[in-house]
Motif scaffolding. Structure first.
Motif, PDB file in Angstrom:
ATOM      1  N   GLU A 173      45.945  29.706  40.503  1.00  0.00           N
ATOM      2  CA  GLU A 173      44.778  28.873  40.227  1.00  0.00           C
ATOM      3  C   GLU A 173      43.887  29.596  39.243  1.00  0.00           C
ATOM      4  O   GLU A 173      43.841  30.823  39.215  1.00  0.00           O
ATOM      5  N   LYS A 174      43.157  28.837  38.440  1.00  0.00           N
ATOM      6  CA  LYS A 174      42.221  29.416  37.464  1.00  0.00           C
ATOM      7  C   LYS A 174      40.850  29.550  38.104  1.00  0.00           C
ATOM      8  O   LYS A 174      40.388  28.663  38.801  1.00  0.00           O
ATOM      9  N   GLU A 175      40.202  30.679  37.855  1.00  0.00           N
ATOM     10  CA  GLU A 175      38.864  30.936  38.373  1.00  0.00           C
ATOM     11  C   GLU A 175      37.992  31.429  37.227  1.00  0.00           C
ATOM     12  O   GLU A 175      38.420  32.262  36.428  1.00  0.00           O
ATOM     13  N   THR A 176      36.771  30.902  37.140  1.00  0.00           N
ATOM     14  CA  THR A 176      35.842  31.378  36.116  1.00  0.00           C
ATOM     15  C   THR A 176      34.936  32.425  36.728  1.00  0.00           C
ATOM     16  O   THR A 176      34.586  32.363  37.903  1.00  0.00           O
ATOM     17  N   PHE A 177      34.581  33.405  35.928  1.00  0.00           N
ATOM     18  CA  PHE A 177      33.681  34.451  36.397  1.00  0.00           C
ATOM     19  C   PHE A 177      32.816  34.909  35.234  1.00  0.00           C
ATOM     20  O   PHE A 177      33.003  34.480  34.107  1.00  0.00           O
ATOM     21  N   GLY A 178      31.901  35.801  35.541  1.00  0.00           N
ATOM     22  CA  GLY A 178      30.975  36.271  34.512  1.00  0.00           C
ATOM     23  C   GLY A 178      29.958  35.194  34.215  1.00  0.00           C
ATOM     24  O   GLY A 178      29.347  34.615  35.102  1.00  0.00           O
ATOM     25  N   ASN A 179      29.776  34.893  32.957  1.00  0.00           N
ATOM     26  CA  ASN A 179      28.833  33.855  32.530  1.00  0.00           C
ATOM     27  C   ASN A 179      29.463  32.472  32.507  1.00  0.00           C
ATOM     28  O   ASN A 179      28.875  31.536  31.994  1.00  0.00           O
ATOM     29  N   GLY A 180      30.649  32.356  33.053  1.00  0.00           N
ATOM     30  CA  GLY A 180      31.343  31.079  33.054  1.00  0.00           C
ATOM     31  C   GLY A 180      32.224  30.884  31.849  1.00  0.00           C
ATOM     32  O   GLY A 180      32.899  29.870  31.720  1.00  0.00           O
ATOM     33  N   ASP A 181      32.256  31.868  30.956  1.00  0.00           N
ATOM     34  CA  ASP A 181      33.064  31.736  29.753  1.00  0.00           C
ATOM     35  C   ASP A 181      34.409  32.443  29.869  1.00  0.00           C
ATOM     36  O   ASP A 181      35.267  32.285  29.019  1.00  0.00           O
ATOM     37  N   GLU A 182      34.619  33.216  30.922  1.00  0.00           N
ATOM     38  CA  GLU A 182      35.874  33.926  31.094  1.00  0.00           C
ATOM     39  C   GLU A 182      36.619  33.370  32.291  1.00  0.00           C
ATOM     40  O   GLU A 182      36.029  33.029  33.301  1.00  0.00           O
ATOM     41  N   GLN A 183      37.937  33.276  32.152  1.00  0.00           N
ATOM     42  CA  GLN A 183      38.778  32.785  33.233  1.00  0.00           C
ATOM     43  C   GLN A 183      39.820  33.827  33.573  1.00  0.00           C
ATOM     44  O   GLN A 183      40.235  34.602  32.720  1.00  0.00           O
ATOM     45  N   ARG A 184      40.231  33.805  34.833  1.00  0.00           N
ATOM     46  CA  ARG A 184      41.344  34.650  35.248  1.00  0.00           C
ATOM     47  C   ARG A 184      42.194  33.874  36.234  1.00  0.00           C
ATOM     48  O   ARG A 184      41.741  32.910  36.841  1.00  0.00           O
ATOM     49  N   THR A 185      43.416  34.299  36.389  1.00  0.00           N
ATOM     50  CA  THR A 185      44.337  33.655  37.307  1.00  0.00           C
ATOM     51  C   THR A 185      44.183  34.286  38.681  1.00  0.00           C
ATOM     52  O   THR A 185      44.201  35.508  38.822  1.00  0.00           O
ATOM     53  N   VAL A 186      44.021  33.440  39.694  1.00  0.00           N
ATOM     54  CA  VAL A 186      43.917  33.885  41.079  1.00  0.00           C
ATOM     55  C   VAL A 186      45.164  33.396  41.801  1.00  0.00           C
ATOM     56  O   VAL A 186      45.565  32.243  41.654  1.00  0.00           O
ATOM     57  N   TYR A 187      45.785  34.282  42.560  1.00  0.00           N
ATOM     58  CA  TYR A 187      46.990  33.943  43.297  1.00  0.00           C
ATOM     59  C   TYR A 187      46.627  33.680  44.752  1.00  0.00           C
ATOM     60  O   TYR A 187      45.982  34.498  45.396  1.00  0.00           O
ATOM     61  N   VAL A 188      47.058  32.529  45.259  1.00  0.00           N
ATOM     62  CA  VAL A 188      46.784  32.130  46.637  1.00  0.00           C
ATOM     63  C   VAL A 188      48.121  32.057  47.369  1.00  0.00           C
ATOM     64  O   VAL A 188      49.010  31.291  46.961  1.00  0.00           O
ATOM     65  N   PRO A 189      48.303  32.845  48.437  1.00  0.00           N
ATOM     66  CA  PRO A 189      49.588  32.803  49.144  1.00  0.00           C
ATOM     67  C   PRO A 189      49.769  31.475  49.874  1.00  0.00           C
ATOM     68  O   PRO A 189      48.828  30.929  50.445  1.00  0.00           O
TER      69      PRO A 189
END
Length: 155
Positions: free
Chosen positions: A76-92
């Motif tokens: 799943e994609k998650e935004t962090f920081g100021n909302g301009d950066e995304q990272r992939t989050v893995y959910v089991p």
């Protein structure tokens, strides 16, 4: 040759990794009751993600050890920081691992903070540089030649 994929409430399925990864992932989606638009991957029992979607046209046996259990994870994609950066989050997808803190920490390590680089300050004529610091490389070079000359005259 086979692998075991664990998912849901302690369910497991056998899969043959001796095929291209995009075919293997499609088969896993079908048999593990995932939606067609789900992005999935596999992780080992410790939480190390295999990153199979990065290699869709390579064979699964190159990345998956035979007779090993893997855990189905959804990306799943998650935004962090100021909302301009995304990272992939893995959910089991395996219920037993959803509350395992050590597994989740290894599965989703904290994002590294980007270091802000300070701009280099240019030297102006008003900035004072001591004559010593300017002459230091020249002195070292001269002393090195002096040592070489002394060694040559000793022979």
């Amino acid at each position: 040759m086979f692998i075991i994929v664990r998912f849901g409430e302690d369910k497991s399925e056998l899969f043959n990794p001796n095929c291209k990864i995009h075919i293997l992932l499609h088969n896993i989606k079908q048999r593990c009751s995932c939606q067609n638009d789900d992005n999935i991957d596999l992780s080992d029992e410790t939480g190390t993600v295999i990153h199979l979607p990065k290699h869709p046209y390579e064979y699964g046996k190159s990345y998956l050890t035979e007779r090993t259990s893997f855990i189905l994870v959804k990306m799943e994609k998650e935004t962090f920081g100021n909302g301009d950066e995304q990272r992939t989050v893995y959910v089991p997808d395996l219920q037993d691992k959803k509350n395992d803190a050590a597994y989740l920490a290894r599965l989703n390590p904290r994002p590294k903070m980007k270091a802000t680089l300070k701009p280099r300050r240019s030297l102006e004529k008003s900035d004072s540089i001591s004559p010593r610091s300017r002459a230091a490389p020249v002195r070292r070079r001269n002393s090195m030649f002096r040592n070489l000359a002394q060694a040559a005259t000793r022979r």
